[in-house]
Design a protein around this motif. Structure first.
Motif, PDB file in Angstrom:
ATOM      1  N   THR A  63      60.961  84.296  -0.191  1.00 58.28           N
ATOM      2  CA  THR A  63      61.076  83.320   0.892  1.00 58.28           C
ATOM      3  C   THR A  63      61.977  82.140   0.521  1.00 58.28           C
ATOM      4  OG1 THR A  63      58.982  82.339   0.123  1.00 58.28           O
ATOM      5  CG2 THR A  63      58.858  83.898   1.952  1.00 58.28           C
ATOM      6  N   SER A  95      55.036  69.669   1.025  1.00 54.39           N
ATOM      7  CA  SER A  95      56.190  70.475   0.607  1.00 54.39           C
ATOM      8  C   SER A  95      55.890  71.279  -0.654  1.00 54.39           C
ATOM      9  CB  SER A  95      57.412  69.583   0.367  1.00 54.39           C
ATOM     10  OG  SER A  95      57.148  68.630  -0.651  1.00 54.39           O
ATOM     11  N   PRO A 104      57.542  77.378   6.408  1.00 59.68           N
ATOM     12  CA  PRO A 104      58.833  77.098   5.760  1.00 59.68           C
ATOM     13  C   PRO A 104      58.921  75.712   5.152  1.00 59.68           C
ATOM     14  CG  PRO A 104      59.039  77.078   8.158  1.00 59.68           C
ATOM     15  CD  PRO A 104      57.673  77.598   7.853  1.00 59.68           C
ATOM     16  N   GLU A 105      58.045  74.785   5.570  1.00 60.13           N
ATOM     17  CA  GLU A 105      58.086  73.431   4.997  1.00 60.13           C
ATOM     18  C   GLU A 105      57.651  73.415   3.539  1.00 60.13           C
ATOM     19  OE1 GLU A 105      54.382  73.226   7.822  1.00 60.13           O
ATOM     20  OE2 GLU A 105      56.146  74.501   7.536  1.00 60.13           O
ATOM     21  N   ILE A 106      56.976  74.472   3.090  1.00 63.92           N
ATOM     22  CA  ILE A 106      56.639  74.586   1.671  1.00 63.92           C
ATOM     23  C   ILE A 106      57.922  74.939   0.921  1.00 63.92           C
ATOM     24  CG2 ILE A 106      55.320  75.818  -0.074  1.00 63.92           C
ATOM     25  CD1 ILE A 106      53.207  76.393   2.073  1.00 63.92           C
ATOM     26  N   LYS A 107      58.357  74.060   0.055  1.00 65.95           N
ATOM     27  CA  LYS A 107      59.599  74.260  -0.701  1.00 65.95           C
ATOM     28  C   LYS A 107      59.340  74.700  -2.140  1.00 65.95           C
ATOM     29  CE  LYS A 107      61.813  72.757   2.885  1.00 65.95           C
ATOM     30  NZ  LYS A 107      62.432  73.755   3.800  1.00 65.95           N
ATOM     31  N   ILE A 108      58.149  74.375  -2.669  1.00 65.36           N
ATOM     32  CA  ILE A 108      57.849  74.650  -4.077  1.00 65.36           C
ATOM     33  C   ILE A 108      56.487  75.336  -4.181  1.00 65.36           C
ATOM     34  CG2 ILE A 108      57.375  73.618  -6.339  1.00 65.36           C
ATOM     35  CD1 ILE A 108      59.234  71.300  -5.539  1.00 65.36           C
ATOM     36  N   ILE A 109      56.437  76.439  -4.934  1.00 66.92           N
ATOM     37  CA  ILE A 109      55.197  77.106  -5.298  1.00 66.92           C
ATOM     38  C   ILE A 109      54.980  76.836  -6.780  1.00 66.92           C
ATOM     39  CG2 ILE A 109      53.915  79.277  -5.358  1.00 66.92           C
ATOM     40  CD1 ILE A 109      54.833  78.425  -2.549  1.00 66.92           C
ATOM     41  N   LYS A 146      61.794  79.925  -1.936  1.00 62.90           N
ATOM     42  CA  LYS A 146      61.169  78.715  -2.446  1.00 62.90           C
ATOM     43  C   LYS A 146      61.357  78.625  -3.962  1.00 62.90           C
ATOM     44  CE  LYS A 146      57.669  79.342   1.147  1.00 62.90           C
ATOM     45  NZ  LYS A 146      58.340  78.582   2.206  1.00 62.90           N
ATOM     46  N   GLN A 147      61.365  77.421  -4.495  1.00 62.84           N
ATOM     47  CA  GLN A 147      61.375  77.272  -5.949  1.00 62.84           C
ATOM     48  C   GLN A 147      59.985  77.609  -6.473  1.00 62.84           C
ATOM     49  OE1 GLN A 147      61.236  73.369  -8.112  1.00 62.84           O
ATOM     50  NE2 GLN A 147      63.243  74.000  -8.887  1.00 62.84           N
ATOM     51  N   GLY A 156      57.154  83.916  -3.370  1.00 67.17           N
ATOM     52  CA  GLY A 156      57.928  82.678  -3.385  1.00 67.17           C
ATOM     53  C   GLY A 156      59.417  82.931  -3.474  1.00 67.17           C
ATOM     54  N   ILE A 178      52.463  81.403   2.211  1.00 69.41           N
ATOM     55  CA  ILE A 178      53.817  81.174   1.711  1.00 69.41           C
ATOM     56  C   ILE A 178      54.855  81.626   2.732  1.00 69.41           C
ATOM     57  CG2 ILE A 178      55.484  81.959  -0.038  1.00 69.41           C
ATOM     58  CD1 ILE A 178      53.045  81.975  -2.014  1.00 69.41           C
TER      59      ILE A 178
END
Length: 335
Positions: free
Chosen positions: A103, A30, A75-80, A105-106, A100, A71
């Motif tokens: 899309t 994530s 979509p499962e990436i929530k944090i950059i 994301k935090q 980020g 990125i």
């Protein structure tokens, strides 16, 4: 007890893997932590990246484009989580921030605060606020002498000015402008080792001191152990403390930290596009491995269409630093 010898020094340690009840595996990715390069306006004594003003390694346009694609694709990436060096000084910082943000994301920037006073970077605080970046800022102590010893003369004063600047923009006050601080212990000069103080109590001390002396507010304090990597490792070796420090960390191994380790839900990417389980493995050139034993790159992740290619997290003796006492991670204590 089985032992292993490390780096040609007579270090007797239980191999970290033997401390674990089971194989250390990912729990689902994530967090994407990206080290944009080693260029930095500071050269801190404890820096595990060995960053500084004379370093030239940084992200290339090609790898930056691949990361932006990554990125957007997952979509499962929530944090950059953007780090360096000073991430703001290295190529690709703003494009990755904006990818980020676009899309949803935090985006975290790991900032040394003093960069805002360098030529060409005075726009950063306002830029951060515009894109609602979460700032994780290094302030290894609330006392000027300790900070300047670790980071350089005048760093504490500039850090205070930067924090006041961020407060004026709403950081630490508005719910969508999060300002966190990072505490690191001073590097040891003798075998009187100690772990970081209890995080909750130290956070209260920080908040009282910074409010009373500088009218500064912030959200959270993260206590991070100095792992024996990079300049910290060099310091320990110069002082002939490397072996005993690792033994101290093993002595304080806490099994309850393991399920919360940061390596379990993140991928760490270097400026060349190589993939690691964590930033410390990155600095020690211990790459992540697929189920077939192959090393990973951003190119391979994109080609496979999956982030879940790692069967076992790579470990080493310095992993005891993340599991000692209350544990340590990029978000502070683990338990």
């Amino acid at each position: 007890m089985q032992t292993q010898s490390l780096n040609s020094l007579d270090i007797k340690l239980t191999p970290f893997k033997q401390k674990l009840d089971d194989t250390l595996t990912k729990t689902g990715i994530s967090i994407l932590q990206i080290n944009l390069g080693k260029l930095c306006n500071l050269a801190c004594t404890h820096c595990h990246v060995e960053a500084g003003p004379k370093r030239t390694e940084e992200l290339s346009p090609e790898i930056c484009e691949q990361l932006i694609e990554l990125i957007h694709k997952f979509p499962e990436i929530k944090i950059i989580d953007l780090t360096g060096g000073a991430p703001e000084m290295n190529y690709g910082f703003k494009p990755l921030v904006e990818a980020g943000s676009k899309t949803g994301k935090q985006v975290i920037v790991r900032s040394n605060l003093t960069i805002y006073f360098e030529d060409g970077f005075a726009d950063l605080p306002e830029y951060f606020a515009k894109h609602k970046l979460r700032i994780v800022a290094s302030l290894p102590c609330y006392l000027a002498d300790n900070v300047d010893k670790m980071r350089g003369t005048g760093v504490f004063d500039n850090s205070i000015k930067a924090l006041q600047w961020l407060n004026r923009l709403g950081y630490g006050k508005k719910p969508d402008l999060i300002l966190d601080l990072v505490y690191n212990p001073l590097l040891p000069t003798s075998e009187k080792f100690s772990l970081a103080p209890e995080q909750t109590n130290l956070e209260k001390d920080y908040k009282v001191f910074l409010q009373e002396h500088f009218v500064i507010v912030f959200n959270n304090l993260f206590t991070i152990t100095n792992l024996p990597v990079g300049r910290t490792k060099m310091h320990l070796e110069r002082k002939k403390l490397y072996s005993s420090y690792l033994q101290f960390l093993e002595l304080h191994f806490n099994p309850s930290t393991v399920e919360h380790l940061m390596c379990r839900d993140q991928l760490s990417i270097d400026y060349l596009g190589n993939v690691y389980d964590c930033d410390f493995n990155q600095m020690m050139n211990l790459p992540a491995k697929t189920r077939n034993g192959e090393t990973l790159t951003v190119t391979k992740l994109l080609k496979s269409g999956s982030l879940d290619l790692i069967s076992e997290i790579q470990t080493a003796a310095y992993c005891y630093g993340c599991t000692a006492g209350c544990g340590s991670s990029c978000s502070g204590a683990l338990v």
